[in-house]
Motif scaffolding. Structure first.
Motif, PDB file in Angstrom:
ATOM      1  N   THR A 294       5.223  -1.402  10.548  1.00 25.32           N
ATOM      2  CA  THR A 294       4.147  -2.179   9.902  1.00 25.32           C
ATOM      3  C   THR A 294       4.708  -3.109   8.823  1.00 25.32           C
ATOM      4  O   THR A 294       4.236  -4.235   8.668  1.00 25.32           O
ATOM      5  CB  THR A 294       3.076  -1.261   9.309  1.00 25.32           C
TER       6      THR A 294
ATOM      7  N   THR B 289       5.905   7.705  -1.438  1.00 27.51           N
ATOM      8  CA  THR B 289       4.812   7.702  -0.464  1.00 27.51           C
ATOM      9  C   THR B 289       3.851   8.827  -0.826  1.00 27.51           C
ATOM     10  O   THR B 289       4.242   9.974  -0.944  1.00 27.51           O
ATOM     11  CB  THR B 289       5.380   7.930   0.949  1.00 27.51           C
TER      12      THR B 289
ATOM     13  N   GLY C  55      -0.750   9.322  -1.723  1.00 27.43           N
ATOM     14  CA  GLY C  55      -1.996   8.635  -2.036  1.00 27.43           C
ATOM     15  C   GLY C  55      -2.270   7.485  -1.073  1.00 27.43           C
ATOM     16  O   GLY C  55      -2.956   6.528  -1.417  1.00 27.43           O
ATOM     17  N   SER C  56      -1.715   7.576   0.125  1.00 24.77           N
ATOM     18  CA  SER C  56      -1.912   6.540   1.162  1.00 24.77           C
ATOM     19  C   SER C  56      -1.801   5.142   0.581  1.00 24.77           C
ATOM     20  O   SER C  56      -2.653   4.283   0.793  1.00 24.77           O
ATOM     21  CB  SER C  56      -3.289   6.716   1.844  1.00 24.77           C
TER      22      SER C  56
ATOM     23  N   VAL D  74      -6.562  -4.053   8.792  1.00 28.01           N
ATOM     24  CA  VAL D  74      -5.602  -3.167   9.450  1.00 28.01           C
ATOM     25  C   VAL D  74      -4.433  -3.999   9.965  1.00 28.01           C
ATOM     26  O   VAL D  74      -4.625  -5.037  10.594  1.00 28.01           O
ATOM     27  CB  VAL D  74      -6.296  -2.405  10.598  1.00 28.01           C
TER      28      VAL D  74
HETATM   29  N1  MCN Z   1      -1.753   0.959   7.893  1.00 26.96           N
HETATM   30  C1  MCN Z   1      -2.232  -0.191   8.510  1.00 26.96           C
HETATM   31  N2  MCN Z   1      -3.385  -0.767   8.037  1.00 26.96           N
HETATM   32  C2  MCN Z   1      -4.075  -0.220   6.997  1.00 26.96           C
HETATM   33  C3  MCN Z   1      -3.594   0.956   6.380  1.00 26.96           C
HETATM   34  C4  MCN Z   1      -2.402   1.498   6.842  1.00 26.96           C
HETATM   35  O1  MCN Z   1      -1.646  -0.668   9.463  1.00 26.96           O
HETATM   36  N3  MCN Z   1      -5.173  -0.792   6.535  1.00 26.96           N
HETATM   37  C5  MCN Z   1      -0.515   1.590   8.350  1.00 26.96           C
HETATM   38  C6  MCN Z   1       0.594   1.513   7.313  1.00 26.96           C
HETATM   39  O2  MCN Z   1       1.315   0.362   7.389  1.00 26.96           O
HETATM   40  C7  MCN Z   1       1.408   2.747   7.617  1.00 26.96           C
HETATM   41  C8  MCN Z   1       0.362   3.757   8.044  1.00 26.96           C
HETATM   42  O3  MCN Z   1      -0.750   2.994   8.511  1.00 26.96           O
HETATM   43  O4  MCN Z   1       2.308   2.481   8.643  1.00 26.96           O
HETATM   44  C9  MCN Z   1      -0.115   4.671   6.884  1.00 26.96           C
HETATM   45  O5  MCN Z   1      -0.287   3.857   5.784  1.00 26.96           O
HETATM   46  P1  MCN Z   1      -0.905   4.266   4.359  1.00 26.96           P
HETATM   47  O6  MCN Z   1      -2.340   4.549   4.502  1.00 26.96           O
HETATM   48  O7  MCN Z   1      -0.463   3.215   3.418  1.00 26.96           O
HETATM   49  O8  MCN Z   1      -0.253   5.662   3.987  1.00 26.96           O
HETATM   50  P2  MCN Z   1       1.279   5.939   3.589  1.00 26.96           P
HETATM   51  O9  MCN Z   1       2.143   5.213   4.505  1.00 26.96           O
HETATM   52  O10 MCN Z   1       1.461   5.816   2.142  1.00 26.96           O
HETATM   53  O11 MCN Z   1       1.395   7.445   4.019  1.00 26.96           O
HETATM   54  C10 MCN Z   1       0.986   8.481   3.148  1.00 26.96           C
HETATM   55  C11 MCN Z   1      -0.032   9.379   3.759  1.00 26.96           C
HETATM   56  C12 MCN Z   1       0.013  10.650   3.070  1.00 26.96           C
HETATM   57  S1  MCN Z   1      -0.325  10.641   1.421  1.00 26.96           S
HETATM   58  C13 MCN Z   1       0.395  11.795   3.717  1.00 26.96           C
HETATM   59  S2  MCN Z   1       0.405  13.275   2.925  1.00 26.96           S
HETATM   60  C14 MCN Z   1       0.793  11.727   5.086  1.00 26.96           C
HETATM   61  C15 MCN Z   1       0.312  10.580   5.798  1.00 26.96           C
HETATM   62  O12 MCN Z   1       0.225   9.493   5.153  1.00 26.96           O
HETATM   63  N4  MCN Z   1       1.847  12.386   5.542  1.00 26.96           N
HETATM   64  C16 MCN Z   1       2.272  12.158   6.816  1.00 26.96           C
HETATM   65  N5  MCN Z   1       0.565  10.498   7.108  1.00 26.96           N
HETATM   66  C17 MCN Z   1       1.595  11.200   7.640  1.00 26.96           C
HETATM   67  N6  MCN Z   1       1.988  10.988   8.921  1.00 26.96           N
HETATM   68  C18 MCN Z   1       3.076  11.642   9.390  1.00 26.96           C
HETATM   69  N7  MCN Z   1       3.450  11.410  10.658  1.00 26.96           N
HETATM   70  N8  MCN Z   1       3.787  12.486   8.615  1.00 26.96           N
HETATM   71  C19 MCN Z   1       3.424  12.771   7.367  1.00 26.96           C
HETATM   72  O13 MCN Z   1       4.154  13.588   6.614  1.00 26.96           O
END
Ligand code: MCN
Length: 757
Positions: free
Chosen positions: A493, A525, A527-528, A637
């Motif tokens: 992404t 990483t 808090g999403s 997204v």
């Molecule tokens: N994304 C997107 N469009 C959006 C939001 C997100 O395309 N509007 C994509 C992002 O680019 C990313 C993915 O979705 O590739 C997740 O993005 P995001 O919501 O920003 O979350 P993080 O990447 O910060 O991931 C953290 C979150 C948390 S807090 C936990 S806990 C968690 C999780 O994500 N642990 C995971 N997902 C997991 N997934 C896997 N496989 N393994 C973990 O340990």
């Protein structure tokens, strides 16, 4: 359909490097000796036989690690009446007293892992047992034994949030008050890769190198700096692949500190690879929060007030983020999606003789969504109102944003009604009675549950996220970022974001987040936040690179910069066919186009409506998901396939907690009874069937991508939706007050107890 993720090929072909794949010359191996009881004084430790064992280099106990300071735990907030969090401290190895079964009290370092494990068996410990407090009720009972002498009543903080007086007034004015107590059950995170580290000390320069599974190097470096008493610049946290995080790879752990100190003392790198048993015993665990919730409604069935009294289990020591997750992490969405200024929560952070608890996917927000959305659904039953209709009456309207909740946090944007309507249509809401009747004819109990959740994403302690974009010699574009990728598909992404600006093929992109050769400040990483925060900074860095290239392109094309435009990866003299590609330019001027950039983007509030239908076999108590609709607002997204995967994964963890997972400690001895996959039931792939995943994007203005986080949404939405569905199914059979987990045995027992004799 997209063709998988950039990172997949590396991992699927066995070229991913996990912690145990790293090796350093002359490395030695560590094994930890752990307490076999929940609470006891350490009278004596005899390390001599272990020390004399073949291949052993040294045996360390707390005294040998006196140079190390306690692991940090802080909270940027005070408790009721201005009280401070009491942090009793956590040494790297237990000092004088063990406080949970699994507490590490000695470390054997040997030439081989087997020699260390054999010698660890020879460490003899004399204990004087103390009574243990295991459950939340035991911990806060008057006169309970103390986990730490310095924490009266076992409460590290009595926290509150919201407007207590206004809430009291709302309840006094209410036409109807509905109450529900729920317990968010205890879980073990269980990433695929057990915890591990390779610790090294480099005397020249006084540098500490820690290879470990981490969700972000900078955060761990800062925590280590407190323990080691050296500036963070002296520390490098190094990681490539990390086999899952789920929140439990966010914090520093005591074993890493002990290994670093041993490496320094011995002048040799020290490697430790934990076992699955150690994951169960000594990883941070999560949830275990008791909530008593109350909802005040007016005569029209509109919510006018809500209050919550919670007790959260933080275990035997404060994990660095344990207090934050269980206070701010819960109340930052205190009143959910409802327009209710009269809201209040009290949360007591209790210590028990069990493993420390902190973040697990959702990190606080599933506590709030579970307590609130189960309460709202319960109110609908009590009032005899359709649960969707009851919610609709109290939603924050979409023209009321930004909207400040009673806890002080500001929601940026949303369309809660639009989200729910889309989910209702997809779930065929009106058709449920027929499906229930049809299931009844097959002898099954069908129930339906809903949640309209909201969660805060984007929080981070570090004031800035630093990134760099550098061109490699072979035309690779390497992005350096502080947020670690451990399953979320960041490489893919982030490549889309950066490549979208620079017009380079995404395959040219590489992501590095934790190396010995670079040092970035920023947030881990969690808090999403990775996309909305770090993805946004990367996008701006790419825009900087385009600007930076303009003068160089002008020089190369022998034209004025003002006459040059940048499109699809090429600088072009406007109105001509004379151009030069960005990659070409970068190759011709090594380093000249590289960019270091920093910025910070803050909170945004994804939300959604999840509707679950479950069917229960009353003969066995087994429940299955018959239908599930999740409609999520993650803002714009970037990658739909990855977002779908993230929601799917979150749902799996929600369903796991609801239907099978449960960490059980014996309430008298404090022994972990579910210490292996034989006793702790992880969900299987088949648990998720019949999913319909929908998007309802309301782009946020709080970051340039317009994105909200999505990594945790599946958990936050599914815990209440699934349990509401289970409760609904069981209600039909006369079961009242059933709480998670809905394991076959618990469901079956509840049905037996409710059955007319
Ligand atoms: N994304 C997107 N469009 C959006 C939001 C997100 O395309 N509007 C994509 C992002 O680019 C990313 C993915 O979705 O590739 C997740 O993005 P995001 O919501 O920003 O979350 P993080 O990447 O910060 O991931 C953290 C979150 C948390 S807090 C936990 S806990 C968690 C999780 O994500 N642990 C995971 N997902 C997991 N997934 C896997 N496989 N393994 C973990 O340990």
């Amino acid at each position: 359909m997209q063709q998988g993720r950039l990172e997949d090929h590396r991992m699927l072909t066995g070229r991913g490097r996990y912690v145990s794949d790293w090796n350093l010359p002359r490395q030695a191996y560590a094994c930890f000796v752990r307490s076999d009881r929940a609470h006891a004084d350490i009278v004596a430790i005899d390390t001599a036989p272990a020390g004399a064992s073949a291949g052993v280099l040294a045996v360390f106990t707390a005294e040998d690690l006196a140079a190390l300071k306690s692991l940090p735990a802080a909270l940027p907030a005070k408790g009721r009446g201005g009280t401070e969090l009491i942090n009793p401290g956590r040494p790297a190895l237990a000092q004088g007293r063990v406080r949970f079964a699994g507490d590490a009290l000695a470390m054997v370092v040997a030439e081989t892992a087997a020699a260390a494990a054999d010698a660890a068996e020879l460490v003899a410990v004399e204990y004087r047992d103390r009574p243990a407090v295991v459950t939340l009720e035991q911990a806060v009972a008057p006169g309970a034994p103390l986990v730490h002498d310095g924490v009266p009543g076992n409460v590290a903080l009595d926290y509150e949030s919201g407007d207590e007086a206004r809430t009291r007034a709302a309840f006094e004015a209410a036409a109807r008050v509905v109450k529900l107590s729920v317990h968010n059950s205890r879980v073990v995170g269980n990433p695929m890769e057990p915890r591990a580290c390779l610790a090294a000390y480099l005397p020249e320069g006084g540098l500490y190198h820690l290879y470990t599974c981490t969700q972000g190097a900078a955060n761990m470096r800062n925590q280590l700096s407190v323990v080691l008493g050296v500036p963070p610049e002296k520390i490098r946290v190094i990681a490539e692949e990390v086999g899952g995080g789920f929140g439990v790879r966010f914090n520093l752990y005591p074993e890493y500190c002990a290994a670093l100190q041993a490496a320094k003392a011995l002048g040799r790198p020290v490697k430790w690879t934990g076992t699955r048993s150690e994951v169960f015993l000594a990883d941070e665990q999560a949830r275990d929060v008791l909530t008593h919730g109350e909802l005040a409604l007016d005569a029209g069935g509109r919510i006018i007030g809500m209050r919550f009294d919670m007790v959260a289990n933080l275990g035997a020591y404060l994990a660095p983020t344990g207090p934050f997750i269980n206070t701010i992490g819960i109340v930052n969405c205190l009143s959910g999606v409802y327009d209710v200024p009269a809201a209040y929560a009290r949360i007591r952070l209790a210590l028990t003789n069990t493993a420390p608890l902190a973040a697990y996917r959702g990190a606080g927000r599933p506590i709030m969504s579970y307590a609130l959305e189960r309460l709202v659904e319960h109110a609908a039953v009590e009032l005899g109102v359709d649960p969707a209709e009851l919610r609709r009456r109290s939603f924050i309207p979409k023209d009321r944003f930004p909207y400040r909740i009673a806890a002080g946090y500001e929601y940026d944007c949303g369309d809660f009604e639009g989200v729910m309507d889309k989910a209702l249509a997809a779930a065929d809401w009106a058709g449920f009675p027929a499906r229930r009747a049809q299931a009844a004819r097959r002898g099954r109990l069908r129930g339906r549950g809903m949640s309209t959740y909201i969660e805060a994403t984007g929080a981070g302690f570090a004031p800035q996220d630093q990134v760099e974009l550098r061109w490699g010699e072979d035309g690779e574009l390497i992005a350096y970022a502080p947020t670690h990728n451990h399953g979320q598909g960041h490489e893919t992404t982030f490549a889309q974001v950066v490549a979208g600006v620079l017009g380079v093929p995404p395959e040219a992109f590489r992501l590095r987040t934790a190396g010995a050769d670079f040092y970035l400040l920023g947030n881990a990483t969690g808090g999403s936040r990775s996309l909305l925060a770090v993805g946004s900074v990367l996008m701006q860095a790419a825009q900087e690179m385009v600007k930076k290239g303009l003068d160089l392109a002008a020089e190369a094309l022998e034209a004025a910069a003002a006459d040059i435009e940048f499109r699809e990866g090429r600088y072009r003299i406007k109105g001509t066919d004379r151009s030069i590609g960005l990659r070409e330019l970068a190759r011709s001027r090594p380093g000249a186009l590289d960019v270091a950039y920093a910025n910070k983007f803050g909170s945004t509030f994804p939300n959604g409506c999840h509707i679950a239908e479950v069917e229960i076999d009353p003969q066995t108590g087994e429940a299955e998901i018959a239908a599930y609709v999740a409609c999520d607002d993650a803002g714009n997204v970037i990658n739909h396939q990855i977002v779908e995967g993230q929601v799917h994964g979150g749902l799996a963890q929600g369903a796991g907690q609801v239907f099978s997972e449960l960490a059980v400690y014996d309430r008298d001895s404090g022994q972990l009874l579910t210490g292996s996959f034989m006793d702790y039931a992880m969900p299987r792939a088949g648990i998720l069937q019949n999913l319909v995943l929908l998007e309802h994007p309301v782009p946020t203005r709080t970051n340039p991508l317009g994105a909200k986080g999505v990594g945790e949404a599946g958990v936050t939405g599914s815990l209440p939706a699934l349990m509401n569905a289970v409760a609904d199914a069981l209600r039909g059979a006369g079961v009242r007050g059933f709480d998670m987990p809905a394991t076959p045995a618990r469901v079956w027992r509840a049905l037996q107890e409710a059955a007319p004799r």
